[in-house]
Design an enzyme around this catalytic site. Structure first.
Site, PDB file in Angstrom:
ATOM      1  N   TYR A 103       0.637  -5.353 -40.931  1.00  0.00           N
ATOM      2  CA  TYR A 103      -0.552  -4.704 -41.490  1.00  0.00           C
ATOM      3  C   TYR A 103      -1.157  -3.741 -40.485  1.00  0.00           C
ATOM      4  O   TYR A 103      -1.485  -2.593 -40.808  1.00  0.00           O
ATOM      5  CB  TYR A 103      -1.570  -5.767 -41.894  1.00  0.00           C
ATOM      6  CG  TYR A 103      -2.850  -5.225 -42.494  1.00  0.00           C
ATOM      7  CD1 TYR A 103      -2.880  -4.750 -43.802  1.00  0.00           C
ATOM      8  CD2 TYR A 103      -4.034  -5.207 -41.751  1.00  0.00           C
ATOM      9  CE1 TYR A 103      -4.057  -4.268 -44.360  1.00  0.00           C
ATOM     10  CE2 TYR A 103      -5.210  -4.729 -42.303  1.00  0.00           C
ATOM     11  CZ  TYR A 103      -5.220  -4.258 -43.605  1.00  0.00           C
ATOM     12  OH  TYR A 103      -6.388  -3.776 -44.151  1.00  0.00           O
ATOM     13  N   TYR A 104      -1.283  -4.180 -39.239  1.00  0.00           N
ATOM     14  CA  TYR A 104      -1.860  -3.304 -38.220  1.00  0.00           C
ATOM     15  C   TYR A 104      -0.834  -2.354 -37.630  1.00  0.00           C
ATOM     16  O   TYR A 104      -1.196  -1.290 -37.128  1.00  0.00           O
ATOM     17  CB  TYR A 104      -2.570  -4.138 -37.143  1.00  0.00           C
ATOM     18  CG  TYR A 104      -3.940  -4.508 -37.636  1.00  0.00           C
ATOM     19  CD1 TYR A 104      -4.989  -3.599 -37.559  1.00  0.00           C
ATOM     20  CD2 TYR A 104      -4.169  -5.716 -38.271  1.00  0.00           C
ATOM     21  CE1 TYR A 104      -6.239  -3.898 -38.070  1.00  0.00           C
ATOM     22  CE2 TYR A 104      -5.418  -6.022 -38.787  1.00  0.00           C
ATOM     23  CZ  TYR A 104      -6.449  -5.103 -38.681  1.00  0.00           C
ATOM     24  OH  TYR A 104      -7.672  -5.379 -39.209  1.00  0.00           O
ATOM     25  N   HIS A 136      -5.620  -9.978 -33.457  1.00  0.00           N
ATOM     26  CA  HIS A 136      -5.401 -10.197 -34.884  1.00  0.00           C
ATOM     27  C   HIS A 136      -4.442 -11.350 -35.144  1.00  0.00           C
ATOM     28  O   HIS A 136      -4.089 -11.607 -36.301  1.00  0.00           O
ATOM     29  CB  HIS A 136      -4.889  -8.915 -35.543  1.00  0.00           C
ATOM     30  CG  HIS A 136      -5.899  -7.826 -35.563  1.00  0.00           C
ATOM     31  ND1 HIS A 136      -7.044  -7.902 -36.316  1.00  0.00           N
ATOM     32  CD2 HIS A 136      -5.961  -6.645 -34.895  1.00  0.00           C
ATOM     33  CE1 HIS A 136      -7.770  -6.813 -36.124  1.00  0.00           C
ATOM     34  NE2 HIS A 136      -7.139  -6.033 -35.274  1.00  0.00           N
TER      35      HIS A 136
END
Length: 754
Positions: free
Chosen positions: A275-276, A433
């Site tokens: 996602y990042y 994260h």
């Protein structure tokens, strides 16, 4: 440590010499970042002849023209993500960048005028701005509540400025650079060292923002700052990162090159998760493109063995059949390679990575291209019918800058239109994260989750929910171990939920073997999540006779110096159909525990395993699933649902089943996930709705081997044996199981024995 320091000193020295050689000026005029005068000429020569590129131009013109009619607005900042001022400034950067590009490729001066007027409005506003009034961020911005978004703005606005550089007069350029761009770049770098001098997706955006405007303004000092980070004497003493990222300090390389070198493994996996990685790929790739255009001697696309282009392939493999990224770490479900970041990244990787025709098939699905030479190259390739399918196969992606910090294994079995996909995460912590989820897994049938990873607890850019930012439940639930399909000891998360502890360790791959597409194996070990406890998980995607679809075999061994309670949850999506064990449903719901995420689970059902096999079935998206587990009479079975201690209803009401083993030092959890049958609400027919497994048995286990048999309703028996201490592919093994001797070579043995 000495090896690390020497390595980084060498990187700085070599690249510093290269930088010194070509830092004094840029060869061509403007534009010079993602567009060049030569490139613009080539694009213009093809306009009207390349359907996908022409359609992308038309789409951009429609969007920009509509915004231009509304006029220019640069409001005083006040809102979090999702709020009006936040979204207005975000829209400004997106539209202004597109307007600049449209000016270059169409020659229509109305777009240049719009960009100039927008920049002049910000030039007037910016010197008046204090820090943003919202104080939540560790690094507040001025236009936005966090410096990250300020950097987003500058990355895009730099491109717009580059496109209209020659259109704007020298006097106005001087004013814009003096009052806007130079102080802006200083603010997000030397003014925010806790943001800029990190290895994190935040600092990547910051580094690239400063680097992009440096290239436009021909500012060697800013470019050095962007590539190598801040000098040590500019860092405040005792600087502390309160957002979990690694701040680089004395004797260490920082800046863009460090953010390329350290987070990516040699396989292209990004330590924060897909996602990042998706989010960061835009600045990574557009800055690389800009560096290639302005400073080709740096050979940025060859840096770390071509890691930037390689990372695009890793990202594309980290998706399900619908192109959605697996929600590892803080990942939002539904994010996919249709995002604008991946449109840009795929185009750039195609042009600068050898024009791989398989990337064209992704671009065809994206149905738009970036408006530069990379987008034109992709559009031409598609027009000329060069596209080939991008085949996602089983793959093991290492984690860590040297590939030594565990990894993520993706095992796929595809037959016709049905694809089963296993994702086993045995990676490092994942920076700020990361989640406390060693040896966790998720499982897909096509694009539907069968057993899920929760992902993040956040309503991204929805202001009503925590300002569109991370909710406190992200820390109290989503990051905790109980939120994942892995073992929890004594109701305490891995590493006690401490990021600093978790960041010190990663799992160890034991075996990844997908040579036989019908028996694909991933096996990994975690020995640090709980002191004195060793965990070993082996998962096998097994295609065999007597079953409608392949089976997923899960063998999870845990061995500790002390007696503990072990919980293994499985979070399913859909509706429970049946269970073969008795359970009580309490009249008053109570939380499962008090901390480490347990406080968010309601105890909806409490039972015990009374027979050797526990069966639990559910229906989701028209498909039936059954989990068969080899259980002991003393094992507890808990039916749970999210929602406890959640007064703002921030969490989804997902359900799960937990197998609990109490007061034991050593335990082995064995389960099979079986996909079978279907249900049609149109015909109202349930087909093959009952499990085909008659018996699942742990038939052998000692310090060196574990063996499992799976018997179906027709009497066929599959045997799987793993040598748990010797993973050599050439080792010879002999083992007697139930009076039968088995001999084999390699780490595992599998056979249909009856």
């Amino acid at each position: 440590m000495m090896k690390y320091i020497k390595s980084n000193w060498l990187i700085r020295t070599v690249l510093g010499v290269l930088f010194f050689v070509f830092q004094n000026g840029i060869a061509q005029g403007h534009p010079r970042l993602v567009l060049t005068p030569k490139g613009v000429k080539e694009i213009k020569s093809q306009l009207g002849k390349v359907p996908l590129f022409d359609a992308s131009v038309t789409e951009a013109r429609k969007e920009v023209d509509a915004e231009m009619k509304l006029g220019i607005e640069v409001p005083i900042p006040k809102d979090f993500s999702g709020g009006y001022t936040h979204e207005r400034h975000k829209k400004n950067w997106l539209i202004t960048q597109k307007a600049g590009v449209l000016y270059q490729i169409t020659g229509d001066k109305k777009y240049a005028t719009y960009v100039k007027n927008m920049l002049m409005a910000y030039t007037k506003l910016y010197p008046t701005l204090p820090l943003h009034p919202q104080e939540r961020s560790y690094a507040r911005g001025k236009l936005f509540w966090q410096a990250l978004n300020d950097s987003n703005w500058l990355v895009y606005m730099s491109q717009a400025y580059d496109c209209v550089y020659d259109f704007i007069g020298a006097k106005d350029r001087g004013l814009i650079e003096k009052d806007l761009f130079k102080p802006y770049a200083d603010f997000i770098s030397i003014g925010s060292p806790q943001f800029f001098n990190r290895v994190h997706n935040h600092s990547t955006w910051g580094n690239v923002a400063v680097g992009m405007i440096a290239l436009v303004m021909d500012d060697a000092e800013l470019l050095d700052r962007a590539l190598y980070g801040l000098k040590e004497d500019t860092l405040p003493p005792g600087m502390k990162d309160n957002d979990g990222g690694l701040i680089k300090k004395e004797g260490q390389v920082t800046g863009f090159l460090a953010n390329v070198n350290e987070p990516f493994s040699p396989d292209g996996y990004y330590n924060e998760g897909p996602y990042y990685q998706r989010y960061a790929m835009y600045p990574f790739m557009v800055f690389a493109e800009a560096l290639q255009n302005t400073k080709p001697a740096l050979k940025i696309f060859e840096y770390k063995n071509g890691i930037l282009n390689k990372s695009i392939y890793a990202l594309l493999n980290l998706t399900n059949s619908a192109g959605e990224f697996f929600p590892l770490n803080d990942g939002q479900k539904g994010m996919s390679y249709y995002s604008r970041e991946l449109v840009s990244a795929v185009d750039i990787a195609y042009l600068y990575g050898g024009k791989d025709p398989s990337l064209l098939s992704i671009a065809e699905k994206q149905r738009r291209v970036q408006l530069d030479n990379s987008g034109m190259a992709v559009a031409l390739g598609i027009k000329n019918k060069l596209s080939k399918p991008f085949l996602k196969k089983s793959i093991d992606l290492s984690d860590g800058s040297n590939g030594e910090d565990g990894g993520v294994a993706i095992i796929r079995n595809k037959n016709n239109d049905n694809e089963l996909t296993l994702v086993l995460k045995y990676a490092a912590q994942g920076s700020s994260h990361g989640h406390f989820d060693k040896l966790s897994f998720s499982y897909y049938q096509n694009s539907d989750e069968v057993l899920q990873d929760y992902g993040l607890a956040r309503f991204v850019n929805i202001e009503q929910k925590g300002g569109g930012n991370y909710l406190k439940e992200n820390a109290t639930w989503a990051k905790q171990t109980i939120a994942h399909n892995t073992i929890i000891q004594n109701e305490v998360s891995h590493f006690e939920g401490d990021f600093e502890k978790g960041n010190l360790f990663s799992c160890e791959k034991y075996l990844f073997d997908v040579y036989n597409p019908k028996v694909q194996i991933i096996s990994a070990i975690e020995n640090n999540a709980y002191p004195g406890t060793d965990m070993h998980r082996t998962m096998v995607l097994l295609e065999t006779e007597g079953y409608e679809k392949p089976l997923l075999l899960d063998i999870f061994q845990v061995d500790s110096k002390n007696s503990n309670q072990y919980d293994l949850p499985f979070y399913y999506l859909g509706q429970m159909i049946s269970a073969n064990f008795k359970y009580d449903t309490p009249k008053i719901l109570e939380p499962l525990g008090t901390a480490f995420g347990y406080q968010h689970l309601w105890k909806e059902g409490i039972g015990k395993a009374t027979i050797e096999n526990t069966k639990f079935s559910w229906l989701n998206a028209g498909n039936f699933y059954t989990m068969t587990s080899a259980t002991n009479p003393e094992d507890e079975l808990l039916l749970v649902r999210l929602g406890a201690n959640d007064p703002s209803f921030n969490l989804r009401r997902d359900a799960g089943i937990i197998i609990r083993k109490k007061n034991t030092k050593k335990a082995t959890f064995v389960s099979v996930i079986e996909a079978h049958g279907s249900y049609s609400p149109v015909t109202e027919n349930a087909v093959n709705a009952v499990s085909s497994i008659a018996n699942l048995e742990l038939v052998y286990e000692d310090d060196n081997y574990v063996a499992v048999t799976i018997k179906n309703n027709n009497g066929n028996v599959n045997l799987f044996v793993l040598a748990t201490t010797n993973n050599s592919v050439t080792a010879k093994h002999s083992l007697k199981i139930k009076d039968v001797m088995y001999n084999w070579v390699g780490a595992h043995y599998d056979a249909l024995i009856k």
